[in-house]
Design an enzyme around this catalytic site. Structure first.
Site: not given
Ligand code: GUN
Length: 281
Positions: A51, A95, A118
């Site tokens: 990422k 995460q 997200d």
């Protein structure tokens, strides 16, 4: 049978994002993404590094925050609070999975919904469900982009989604429903999967079970999207679909690797750009 090439499409999306990032920089905004990693899960470490690398390539400012496995929930909440207020950060990603002593729901709901790249915050989940503009989870968004790119219409189609997770299955079911597909959301307690898969025009599998979808479960001409990324004991990476045999009956299918996986990161960059644009107004 056509291979749905997510790798190539992800490069196209990344290029588009990079060009838009250059434009927005001229207005004095540098899109910024903060990624929080708690603990030392090897797969999570790899994802976070990918990422970061993708951000740098797209011209997006990237900030990595790492915490030990035993960090308190209060510490991560304090960090999120700081990032929520930080004008250089437009996207915040925690995460997953988090260590078991942390309450994932509390942590994810602490993120400012406008920075929730997200799309896991209840406000974004609700807006997605209502068909309103929102930040949408990256993997489902990447799948919709693959279908769009290959001009695969979902309106009126029978779509079977296998796996009802908050990250993939549930938001995907909402996206497809908003596009007027007839969606069946199957999961671990589904009694007889084949009843649903055999009838489906499009099957999307996101379970983490290698070879779950087999040749005798699908009809001729089916479109199959494989979200699984499983490492076998011999080190080989496979999806949730018995690709070799199922692909013979498909009109379209995604490979693993090189299908949905690369799209997830590309859509994260797109969401970060979207969040940066939203901060303008
Ligand atoms: N872990 C596995 N998939 C994801 C994802 O899409 N987002 C985050 N934050 N963590 C994950």
């Amino acid at each position: 049978m056509t291979i749905l090439d997510g790798k190539e499409l992800s490069q196209k999306v990344k290029k588009e994002v990079k060009q838009e990032v250059e434009q927005i920089k001229k207005k004095g905004i540098i899109p910024g993404l903060a990624v929080i990693l708690v603990g030392s899960d090897p797969a999570s470490k790899i994802y976070v590094t990918s990422k970061e690398k993708a951000c740098i390539e797209a011209g997006i400012y990237s900030e990595k925050v790492t915490m030990n496995e035993d960090a308190t929930q209060e510490r991560i909440l304090n960090k999120i609070d700081k990032l929520n207020k930080d004008e250089n950060i437009h996207g915040i990603l925690v995460q997953l999975p988090l260590p078991s002593h942390m309450d994932k729901n509390v942590v994810l709901q602490a993120i400012n919904p406008k920075k929730d790249v997200d799309g896991f915050h209840a406000l974004n989940v609700g807006n997605l469900c209502l068909g309103n503009n929102s930040l949408i989870p990256c993997t489902p968004l990447g799948i919709m982009r693959i279908l769009e790119e290959y001009e695969i219409e979902v309106e009126g189609k029978d779509v079977c989604v296998i796996g009802a997770s908050n990250i993939v299955g549930k938001p995907l079911a909402s996206l497809l429903t908003n596009k007027e597909a007839t969606v069946t959301l199957c999961h671990i307690k589904t009694k007889d999967l084949t009843v649903y898969t055999k009838n489906a025009d499009i099957i999307i599998v996101a379970t983490g079970v290698p070879n779950l979808l087999k040749e005798d479960m699908v009809k001729d001409g089916v479109i199959v999207i494989d979200v699984g990324i499983n490492r076998l004991e011999n080190g080989k990476i496979v999806g949730d679909v018995d690709f070799e045999n199922v692909s013979k009956k498909c009109s379209y299918i995604t490979p693993v690797p090189g299908g949905v996986g690369p799209m997830t990161i590309a859509m994260l960059l797109q969401n970060t750009l979207q969040a940066a644009k939203m901060s303008e107004v």
